[in-house]
Scaffold this active site. Structure first.
Site, mmCIF file in Angstrom:
data_model
loop_
_atom_site.group_PDB
_atom_site.id
_atom_site.type_symbol
_atom_site.label_atom_id
_atom_site.label_comp_id
_atom_site.label_asym_id
_atom_site.label_seq_id
_atom_site.Cartn_x
_atom_site.Cartn_y
_atom_site.Cartn_z
ATOM 1 N N ALA A 118 0.868 -1.196 0.000
ATOM 2 C CA ALA A 118 0.000 0.000 0.000
ATOM 3 C C ALA A 118 0.897 1.236 0.000
ATOM 4 C CB ALA A 118 -0.973 -0.011 1.180
ATOM 5 N N GLY B 180 5.825 8.221 1.477
ATOM 6 C CA GLY B 180 6.719 7.930 2.606
ATOM 7 C C GLY B 180 7.597 6.723 2.301
ATOM 8 N N HIS B 181 6.946 5.639 1.854
ATOM 9 C CA HIS B 181 7.712 4.445 1.464
ATOM 10 C C HIS B 181 8.705 4.781 0.348
ATOM 11 C CE1 HIS B 181 3.797 2.424 2.789
ATOM 12 N NE2 HIS B 181 4.696 1.856 3.575
ATOM 13 N N GLY C 296 11.599 4.229 8.236
ATOM 14 C CA GLY C 296 11.108 5.592 8.422
ATOM 15 C C GLY C 296 11.097 6.005 9.888
ATOM 16 N N GLN C 297 11.411 7.257 10.119
ATOM 17 C CA GLN C 297 11.312 7.858 11.449
ATOM 18 C C GLN C 297 9.844 7.929 11.893
ATOM 19 O OE1 GLN C 297 13.628 8.739 13.637
ATOM 20 N NE2 GLN C 297 12.029 9.516 15.014
ATOM 21 N N ASP D 156 7.831 5.602 12.243
ATOM 22 C CA ASP D 156 7.667 4.567 13.266
ATOM 23 C C ASP D 156 8.895 4.617 14.172
ATOM 24 O OD1 ASP D 156 5.209 2.820 12.208
ATOM 25 O OD2 ASP D 156 6.392 3.492 10.509
ATOM 26 N N SER E 188 0.483 7.547 5.843
ATOM 27 C CA SER E 188 0.363 6.196 6.395
ATOM 28 C C SER E 188 -0.561 5.391 5.497
ATOM 29 C CB SER E 188 -0.242 6.272 7.808
ATOM 30 O OG SER E 188 -0.750 5.002 8.180
ATOM 31 N N SER E 189 -0.263 4.113 5.370
ATOM 32 C CA SER E 189 -1.147 3.244 4.583
ATOM 33 C C SER E 189 -2.533 3.204 5.215
ATOM 34 C CB SER E 189 -0.577 1.827 4.521
ATOM 35 O OG SER E 189 0.718 1.857 3.972
ATOM 36 N N ARG E 190 -2.617 3.490 6.516
ATOM 37 C CA ARG E 190 -3.910 3.429 7.206
ATOM 38 C C ARG E 190 -4.752 4.685 7.000
ATOM 39 N NH1 ARG E 190 -0.732 0.160 11.121
ATOM 40 N NH2 ARG E 190 -1.744 -1.882 11.171
HETATM 41 P P1 PAJ Z 1 5.006 -0.155 6.664
HETATM 42 O O1 PAJ Z 1 4.029 0.439 7.597
HETATM 43 O O2 PAJ Z 1 4.580 -0.550 5.288
HETATM 44 O O3 PAJ Z 1 6.217 0.853 6.539
HETATM 45 C C1 PAJ Z 1 7.358 0.496 5.821
HETATM 46 C C2 PAJ Z 1 8.420 1.533 6.077
HETATM 47 O O4 PAJ Z 1 7.978 2.811 5.606
HETATM 48 C C3 PAJ Z 1 8.720 1.712 7.589
HETATM 49 O O5 PAJ Z 1 10.115 1.825 7.791
HETATM 50 C C4 PAJ Z 1 7.981 2.994 7.924
HETATM 51 O O6 PAJ Z 1 8.545 3.692 9.018
HETATM 52 C C5 PAJ Z 1 8.158 3.767 6.628
HETATM 53 N N1 PAJ Z 1 7.147 4.831 6.519
HETATM 54 C C6 PAJ Z 1 5.802 4.698 6.624
HETATM 55 N N2 PAJ Z 1 5.197 5.911 6.537
HETATM 56 C C7 PAJ Z 1 6.185 6.825 6.387
HETATM 57 C C8 PAJ Z 1 6.210 8.252 6.252
HETATM 58 N N3 PAJ Z 1 5.112 8.983 6.263
HETATM 59 N N4 PAJ Z 1 7.421 8.858 6.123
HETATM 60 C C9 PAJ Z 1 8.566 8.123 6.121
HETATM 61 N N5 PAJ Z 1 8.605 6.767 6.239
HETATM 62 C C10 PAJ Z 1 7.436 6.138 6.380
HETATM 63 O O7 PAJ Z 1 6.690 -0.542 9.111
HETATM 64 C C11 PAJ Z 1 6.296 -1.527 8.527
HETATM 65 O O8 PAJ Z 1 5.649 -1.483 7.308
HETATM 66 C C12 PAJ Z 1 6.495 -2.942 9.049
HETATM 67 O O9 PAJ Z 1 6.475 -2.918 10.457
HETATM 68 C C13 PAJ Z 1 7.805 -3.607 8.556
HETATM 69 C C14 PAJ Z 1 9.049 -2.848 9.021
HETATM 70 C C15 PAJ Z 1 7.795 -3.707 7.010
HETATM 71 C C16 PAJ Z 1 7.891 -5.047 9.122
HETATM 72 O O10 PAJ Z 1 6.778 -5.794 8.759
#
Ligand code: PAJ
Length: 283
Positions: free
Chosen positions: A32, A36-37, A147-148, A150, A185-187
């Protein structure tokens, strides 16, 4: 972009990259994908010869009442985005590949995993460290990008890598936000238009705290209370936690002179959102 579903095939391909003397960067995700990703992918692309992304919605990190089954899955779209960023390899295993029947080994960073999100999501970080340790072992990247956004996850993964002597550099990347400040966020897709507006109070609370720090406030409890007031103004939003902690130990700090992590988590409707800001050391 080559797509791997099998652990053995991914392992072989990554071994080949290392053998050829190239640097390998790994970007673990649950798909998703949003900007950010993609910022992590770009950081990896800038640093490494070969970039591998992973997409795996990890059942181990979801609680029984959480959103595992409804978590957004947009695989084709994700592939398109990763190709556009010139990702070389995508590892997208099935649950059976990652957790074959009978698998019973977990990786647990004791202490840290029970703080912040770990307090309200028991077992969550154990699921994260277990899957990331497995992804590290499969790909054996030189660098891995997180990502920071989390912040607790990042602190815990750094500790895991240190404690287990993993020869992997953990790179933290800044939070990417929507134009109005909401952390991507994916959410966020779960939010109704009204909830989307309410969700801005997380960022507003963090900005309030930052502005008080800029004005000279150093007392963590007073800063926290000011942040709580901002959240409380949004009646429909339920606070999970707002804490001011040391960014490495995740323990509360009393004053923020040495720097601190301000982390917040709230339920907006039934959607749990998190955000944070790092306060740099100040006099
Ligand atoms: P997910 O929520 O898909 O996030 C994957 C990576 O993208 C994580 O390192 C997260 O911190 C980063 N990320 C998400 N939103 C972000 C944003 N707005 N800005 C910068 N980075 C962002 O985090 C996970 O997945 C899982 O816990 C995972 C590490 C893959 C283990 O299953």
């Amino acid at each position: 972009m080559e797509i791997f579903e099998q652990v053995a095939a991914m392992q072989l391909a990554c071994r080949e990259v290392r053998r050829s003397g190239k640097t390998l960067g790994l970007v673990p995700t649950m798909g998703a994908l949003h900007a950010g990703h993609l910022s992590l992918v770009r950081a990896a692309r800038a640093d490494c010869d070969v970039v591998a992304a992973t997409i795996f919605v990890n059942p181990l990190q979801f609680g029984p009442k959480e959103d595992f089954s409804k978590y957004p899955r947009t695989f084709e779209d994700d592939c398109r985005k990763l190709r556009a960023e010139k990702v070389d390899m995508l590892f997208a295993p099935t649950t059976e590949q990652m957790y074959p029947r009978g698998a019973s080994t977990v990786v647990h960073v004791e202490g840290l995993s029970e703080k912040l999100d770990g307090k309200s999501r028991p077992g969550h970080f154990r699921g994260v460290t277990t899957v990331v340790a497995k992804l590290f072992e499969i790909a054996r990247p030189h660098r891995a990008y997180f990502g920071q956004k989390d912040a607790a996850q990042l602190a815990i993964l750094r500790k895991m890598a240190r404690d287990l002597n993993m020869d992997i550099e953990i790179i933290g990347c800044p939070i990417v936000r929507e134009a109005d400040g909401l952390a991507m966020s994916s959410r966020n897709v779960y939010l109704s238009p009204e909830e989307r507006r309410q969700a801005l109070c997380l960022h507003r609370a963090l900005c309030k705290i930052e502005s008080l720090v800029a004005g000279g406030e150093r007392d963590a409890e007073r800063l926290r209370e000011a942040g709580l007031l901002v959240i409380a103004e949004e009646k429909a939003v339920r606070l999970d936690y707002l804490e001011i902690v040391d960014a490495e130990t995740l323990d509360p700090v009393r004053d923020i002179k040495a720097g601190a992590l301000v982390a917040v988590a709230c339920f907006v409707g039934s959607t749990r959102l998190i955000d944070n800001v790092v306060l740099p050391p100040c006099a």
